[in-house]
Design an enzyme around this catalytic site. Structure first.
Site, PDB file in Angstrom:
ATOM      1  CG  ASP A 195      -1.986  39.175   5.279  1.00 14.50           C
ATOM      2  OD1 ASP A 195      -0.748  39.261   5.161  1.00 14.50           O
ATOM      3  OD2 ASP A 195      -2.779  39.821   4.584  1.00 14.50           O
ATOM      4  CD  GLN A 251      -7.008  42.786  -6.713  1.00  8.24           C
ATOM      5  OE1 GLN A 251      -7.186  43.391  -7.765  1.00  8.24           O
ATOM      6  NE2 GLN A 251      -7.628  41.666  -6.423  1.00  8.24           N
ATOM      7  CG  HIS A 257      -6.954  39.246  -1.385  1.00  6.53           C
ATOM      8  ND1 HIS A 257      -6.556  39.652  -2.651  1.00  6.53           N
ATOM      9  CD2 HIS A 257      -6.346  40.083  -0.520  1.00  6.53           C
ATOM     10  CE1 HIS A 257      -5.734  40.678  -2.542  1.00  6.53           C
ATOM     11  NE2 HIS A 257      -5.598  40.967  -1.245  1.00  6.53           N
ATOM     12  CG  HIS A 283      -7.431  42.282   3.516  1.00  4.03           C
ATOM     13  ND1 HIS A 283      -6.125  42.004   3.828  1.00  4.03           N
ATOM     14  CD2 HIS A 283      -7.444  42.682   2.222  1.00  4.03           C
ATOM     15  CE1 HIS A 283      -5.365  42.240   2.767  1.00  4.03           C
ATOM     16  NE2 HIS A 283      -6.149  42.645   1.776  1.00  4.03           N
TER      17      HIS A 283
END
Length: 134
Positions: free
Chosen positions: A29, A90, A96, A98
């Site tokens: 990230d 989001q 996605h 995490h």
């Protein structure tokens, strides 16, 4: 398409890639909340989990399964999180997952600590929800 994750997949934006399959990509990230905070995305653009094809879903979550062991090795625990739509938090409208390394001293707390306004529901309401979701 003006999707930052699609641009990462196409190579227009660089990323620190960790794992790549035919259908999924995992990378660090860019704005981590913990050391090792990783994102796993499908290469095709989908906004929500329920839109994923069976093939992309299987590949995405197999990639998550494999990488969870590696992320888990950093601190001993990993938070898996999916914000499924804007209302769920989001920020990038491309599904996605995490993978966030967690430890008892990170002060993040359990998922229930995120919600200060919780519903009070009767038994009848709970029964209705159960029927609706089953």
């Amino acid at each position: 398409m003006d999707c930052i994750f699609c641009k990462i997949v196409s190579g227009l934006i660089p990323a620190r890639k960790i794992m790549e399959t035919d259908n999924s990509l995992a990378f660090l990230d860019a704005f981590p909340v913990a050391r090792g905070h990783t994102l796993v995305i499908p290469k095709k653009h989908y906004e929500k989990v329920q839109q994923l094809s069976k093939e992309d879903n299987a590949d995405l979550f197999e990639t998550v399964r494999i990488l969870t062991s590696k992320v888990d090795a950093l601190t001993g625990s990993t938070l898996l999180a999916v914000h499924n739509g804007r209302g769920a938090g989001q920020e990038v409208p491309h599904i996605h997952v995490h993978l966030i390394p967690r430890s008892q001293d990170d002060a993040a707390g359990p998922v229930h600590s995120m919600f200060t306004k919780r519903p009070a529901m009767s038994e009848r309401e709970l029964d209705e929800l159960q029927k609706r979701l089953a």
